[in-house]
Scaffold this motif. Structure first.
Motif, PDB file in Angstrom:
ATOM      1  N   LYS A 110       1.388  -3.368   3.953  1.00 25.27           N
ATOM      2  CA  LYS A 110       0.225  -3.764   3.356  1.00 25.27           C
ATOM      3  C   LYS A 110      -0.882  -4.234   4.310  1.00 25.27           C
ATOM      4  O   LYS A 110      -0.597  -4.805   5.272  1.00 25.27           O
ATOM      5  CB  LYS A 110       0.583  -5.172   2.483  1.00 25.27           C
ATOM      6  CG  LYS A 110      -0.633  -5.555   1.702  1.00 25.27           C
ATOM      7  CD  LYS A 110      -1.154  -4.661   0.597  1.00 25.27           C
ATOM      8  CE  LYS A 110      -2.191  -5.357  -0.180  1.00 25.27           C
ATOM      9  NZ  LYS A 110      -2.486  -4.257  -1.499  1.00 25.27           N
ATOM     10  N   ARG A 111      -1.860  -3.677   4.199  1.00 26.81           N
ATOM     11  CA  ARG A 111      -3.134  -3.984   4.912  1.00 26.81           C
ATOM     12  C   ARG A 111      -3.761  -5.251   4.329  1.00 26.81           C
ATOM     13  O   ARG A 111      -4.139  -5.475   3.232  1.00 26.81           O
ATOM     14  CB  ARG A 111      -4.185  -2.810   4.805  1.00 26.81           C
ATOM     15  CG  ARG A 111      -5.400  -2.944   6.013  1.00 26.81           C
ATOM     16  CD  ARG A 111      -6.132  -1.672   6.008  1.00 26.81           C
ATOM     17  NE  ARG A 111      -5.312  -0.426   6.699  1.00 26.81           N
ATOM     18  CZ  ARG A 111      -4.794  -0.362   7.910  1.00 26.81           C
ATOM     19  NH1 ARG A 111      -5.260  -1.149   8.928  1.00 26.81           N
ATOM     20  NH2 ARG A 111      -3.975   0.800   8.189  1.00 26.81           N
TER      21      ARG A 111
ATOM     22  N   ASP B 295       0.784  -1.127   0.021  1.00 24.33           N
ATOM     23  CA  ASP B 295       0.129  -0.030   0.055  1.00 24.33           C
ATOM     24  C   ASP B 295       0.903   1.349  -0.062  1.00 24.33           C
ATOM     25  O   ASP B 295       0.403   2.296  -0.383  1.00 24.33           O
ATOM     26  CB  ASP B 295      -1.042   0.164   1.315  1.00 24.33           C
ATOM     27  CG  ASP B 295      -2.128  -1.277   1.267  1.00 24.33           C
ATOM     28  OD1 ASP B 295      -2.144  -1.633   0.145  1.00 24.33           O
ATOM     29  OD2 ASP B 295      -2.402  -1.694   2.353  1.00 24.33           O
TER      30      ASP B 295
END
Length: 276
Positions: A273-274, A205
């Protein structure tokens, strides 16, 4: 010259002793802002749970505690039981969050007490491992839906001293020889996006990088400590040279005292990163 210590049975190429752990604390202080920046970007907040893999003396766990507070919980995963025990005592004495340590080798573990977590984190770990993607897969599995996987790794392509410094040439000879000879990754930081994707996380992200250009006098002790801590691994490879080692320490100290020299550090690259 001091005798090189025996290599670590777990494959860590640096020494595991008081001097090395103090160097790691100093290194953590140097890169504290870069890690705090990422914690701000992922919105690490009160009450969250965190896992720090390769937690060592607990420096990152302390930064996490500043954000998750007394209602939050932080678990360190560390292969060296002695430093884990000491770090846990220190962290609990300072307070600020609920702390725990799991002693074990992340390569061999399938489950971690407390999982899944809101944040799983590692810093300067993947570069030492032969299969970093497998570790990112575990981090993914140990993260709650909506939680975040974070990694920070060095890219050593930038490291240099200006003007040209003979002591730095010797540092590079030994450092690169050990890292390449033991299969360590000199470019781990720039490879994080591809590794995240290979681990099933998808592309990050976000990313963040930081590099410093500082007087050599502020970096020389760190460089000497790294060099000294790699001597046993260098001896295994047949590239340790006592005369060169003695000359390196003298020449690096002289260059630091000279005042003209500046050091460009490795780049610390972070990615997150989610998890969906």
């Amino acid at each position: 010259m001091e005798q090189a210590k025996k290599p670590n049975p777990d494959g860590y190429v640096h020494a595991r002793d008081a001097e090395e752990y103090q160097r790691l604390r100093d290194q953590a202080q140097m890169w504290q802002r870069a890690t705090e920046n990422i914690f701000d970007r992922i919105a690490l907040a009160p009450g969250m749970s965190c896992l720090d893999i390769g937690a060592g003396p607990g420096s990152v766990m302390r930064l996490m505690a500043d954000r998750v507070g007394p209602e939050g919980s932080i678990t360190g995963l560390e292969i060296d039981g002695a430093i884990a025990e000491q770090a846990l005592r220190d962290l609990r004495a300072e307070g600020g969050a609920k702390f725990d340590y799991v002693v074990g080798n992340v390569v061999a573990l399938e489950e971690v007490k407390g999982a899944p977590f809101d944040v799983t984190f590692c810093r300067l770990l993947l570069m030492h491992l032969h299969d970093p993607v497998a570790i990112l897969e575990k981090m993914h599995f140990w993260t709650k839906p909506g939680g975040v996987v974070v990694a920070q790794e060095f890219d050593f392509g930038s490291i240099a001293v200006e003007p040209l410094c003979p002591a730095m040439a010797e540092f590079n000879r030994l450092f690169e020889g050990v890292f390449r000879g033991h299969g360590r990754n000199m470019r781990a930081g720039r490879q994080l996006p591809a590794q995240f994707e290979a681990a099933g996380l998808g592309l990050p992200d976000g990313t963040h990088c930081e590099v410093k250009y500082i007087p050599l006098k502020d970096m020389a002790a760190m460089l000497i400590g790294v060099y000294q801590g790699l001597l046993s691994a260098a001896k295994e490879l047949g590239i340790a040279d006592p005369e060169r080692a003695n000359a390196f320490r003298v020449e690096m100290a002289e260059a630091a005292a000279d005042g003209r020299y500046y050091c460009l550090t490795p780049v610390l690259i972070g990615a997150w990163k989610r998890v969906t």
